[in-house]
Scaffold this motif. Structure first.
Motif, short mmCIF file in Angstrom:
data_model
loop_
_atom_site.label_atom_id
_atom_site.label_comp_id
_atom_site.label_asym_id
_atom_site.label_seq_id
_atom_site.Cartn_x
_atom_site.Cartn_y
_atom_site.Cartn_z
N ILE A 5 10.42 10.06 -4.05
CA ILE A 5 9.50 9.01 -3.68
C ILE A 5 10.05 7.67 -4.18
CG2 ILE A 5 7.13 8.16 -3.86
CD1 ILE A 5 7.47 10.83 -2.35
N ILE A 20 6.87 6.58 0.58
CA ILE A 20 5.72 6.32 -0.29
C ILE A 20 4.93 7.57 -0.65
CG2 ILE A 20 5.45 3.95 0.49
CD1 ILE A 20 3.15 4.95 2.31
N GLY A 21 5.24 8.70 -0.04
CA GLY A 21 4.49 9.91 -0.37
C GLY A 21 4.76 11.02 0.61
N ASN A 25 -0.52 15.37 -0.11
CA ASN A 25 -0.65 14.93 -1.50
C ASN A 25 -1.64 13.78 -1.59
OD1 ASN A 25 1.33 16.79 -2.05
ND2 ASN A 25 2.97 15.30 -2.29
N ASP A 26 -2.03 13.43 -2.81
CA ASP A 26 -2.90 12.28 -3.00
C ASP A 26 -2.21 11.02 -2.49
OD1 ASP A 26 -4.81 13.86 -4.18
OD2 ASP A 26 -4.18 13.41 -6.24
N TRP A 27 -3.00 10.15 -1.86
CA TRP A 27 -2.46 8.91 -1.33
C TRP A 27 -2.27 7.90 -2.45
CZ3 TRP A 27 -0.45 7.55 3.25
CH2 TRP A 27 -0.27 6.19 3.53
N GLN A 28 -1.09 7.33 -2.54
CA GLN A 28 -0.80 6.28 -3.52
C GLN A 28 -1.04 4.92 -2.87
OE1 GLN A 28 -0.03 7.14 -6.75
NE2 GLN A 28 -0.45 9.19 -5.95
N SER A 29 -1.95 4.16 -3.43
CA SER A 29 -2.38 2.90 -2.82
C SER A 29 -1.22 1.94 -2.59
CB SER A 29 -3.44 2.22 -3.67
OG SER A 29 -4.63 2.99 -3.70
N ILE A 30 -1.23 1.30 -1.43
CA ILE A 30 -0.26 0.28 -1.08
C ILE A 30 -0.79 -1.09 -1.48
CG2 ILE A 30 0.93 -0.82 0.87
CD1 ILE A 30 0.69 1.98 2.26
N SER A 32 -3.07 -3.83 -3.60
CA SER A 32 -3.41 -3.99 -5.02
C SER A 32 -4.91 -4.14 -5.22
CB SER A 32 -2.68 -5.20 -5.61
OG SER A 32 -3.02 -6.38 -4.90
N ASP A 236 -3.92 1.71 3.61
CA ASP A 236 -4.57 2.66 2.70
C ASP A 236 -5.71 3.40 3.39
OD1 ASP A 236 -2.92 2.15 0.53
OD2 ASP A 236 -4.20 0.55 -0.26
N HIS A 240 -6.10 7.54 3.93
CA HIS A 240 -7.26 8.36 3.55
C HIS A 240 -8.01 8.91 4.76
CE1 HIS A 240 -6.89 7.45 -0.69
NE2 HIS A 240 -6.88 6.15 -0.45
#
Length: 289
Positions: A5, A20-21, A25-30, A32, A236, A240
């Protein structure tokens, strides 16, 4: 061995991509910050649109109960401002519009006046160069596109020459509107995109595309910093909403859909005053014309 990643690469179209992923899997926020979807869309709708057509001013959201619907096989125009594509309807219902772009179909596309490809212009110059409109045709394999009703993205199913899935492209864009008198859907492209690889089904690599270009359009005044952050918020929400768990339209197997001969005939642009006017559009930079 799979790439870690955070790995970066260049896409086939020339855009910068970052891993980015992985789906599932859990989404990692783009972004902020967090923002409701409708608020992010409202921020982005403040930007000036590039639709020089009275039909856009009268168009209604695709989610509107009075929005026109299109019949299977019907040719329509899919419009991103200056970019106009001739496509054919597969299905149109309350979930969304599904279209097919047959190989050889016509489109109008803005590009650098000096003949270079958009991607060949250095990023710091890309949105400052004079542009003209050129008619082109869709090359390579046909593509299924899905525009989920009311959502600020469309989902494109690409395939390889042998017909196997190549991957899925999530184009971030404003929710579609439809003209009441012409068979057009209107949106505005929002620069940032997501690519989902076809390999490793169930845990496909997910790439963020053109984050550097989004930063460039802020520097050149096309977006504000607030609007660029709203675009990241949309990414994001897409993650989700359907990417992580493979929800619709990823679960309907559009990557395997096959057109019949009639559906696969190239779609031509109509001979209308609108198209003739659009053929001659140009400007001194991306913000004008």
């Amino acid at each position: 061995m799979r790439l870690p990643i955070g790995s970066t690469d260049v896409s086939e179209s020339g855009g910068t991509v970052t891993l980015i992923g992985r789906r599932g899997n859990d989404w990692q926020s783009i972004a902020s910050t967090e923002m409701p979807l409708d608020e992010a869309v409202a921020v982005l709708e403040q930007q000036a649109h590039a639709h020089e057509d009275p039909a856009f001013d009268e168009a209604v959201l695709s989610s509107d109960a009075d929005a026109p619907r299109y019949a299977p096989g019907q040719p329509i125009l899919w419009r991103y401002g200056r970019h106009i594509e001739a496509v054919r309807v597969i299905r149109d219902d309350e979930r969304g519009l599904v279209i097919w772009i047959p190989p050889g179909s016509s489109r109008l596309e803005p590009g650098p006046a000096d003949g270079r490809r958009h991607r060949d212009v250095p990023l710091e110059e890309r949105f400052l160069e004079p542009w003209v409109t050129r008619e082109k045709t869709w090359t390579g394999q046909g593509v299924v596109r899905v525009a989920p009703t009311g959502k600020p993205w469309s989902v494109w199913f690409f395939r390889r020459a042998d017909g196997s899935p190549a991957g899925v492209y999530v184009n971030l864009e404003l929710p579609h509107r439809r003209g009441s008198e012409d068979s057009s859907v209107f949106s505005n492209d929002l620069v940032l995109d997501i690519w989902i690889d076809a390999e490793h089904v169930g845990s496909e690599d997910v790439w963020l595309k053109d984050a550097d270009e989004l930063e460039a359009v802020v520097r050149h005044g096309r977006f504000t910093a607030e609007q660029a952050e709203a675009v990241r918020v949309l990414a994001d929400h897409a993650g989700h909403d359907f990417i992580v768990d493979g929800a619709w339209p990823l679960d309907e197997d559009w990557a395997q859909w096959t057109p019949d001969a009639e559906m696969d005939a190239p779609v031509a642009l109509p001979s209308t005053p609108l198209i003739e006017s659009a053929r001659h559009r140009s400007g001194p930079n991306s913000l004008e014309g």
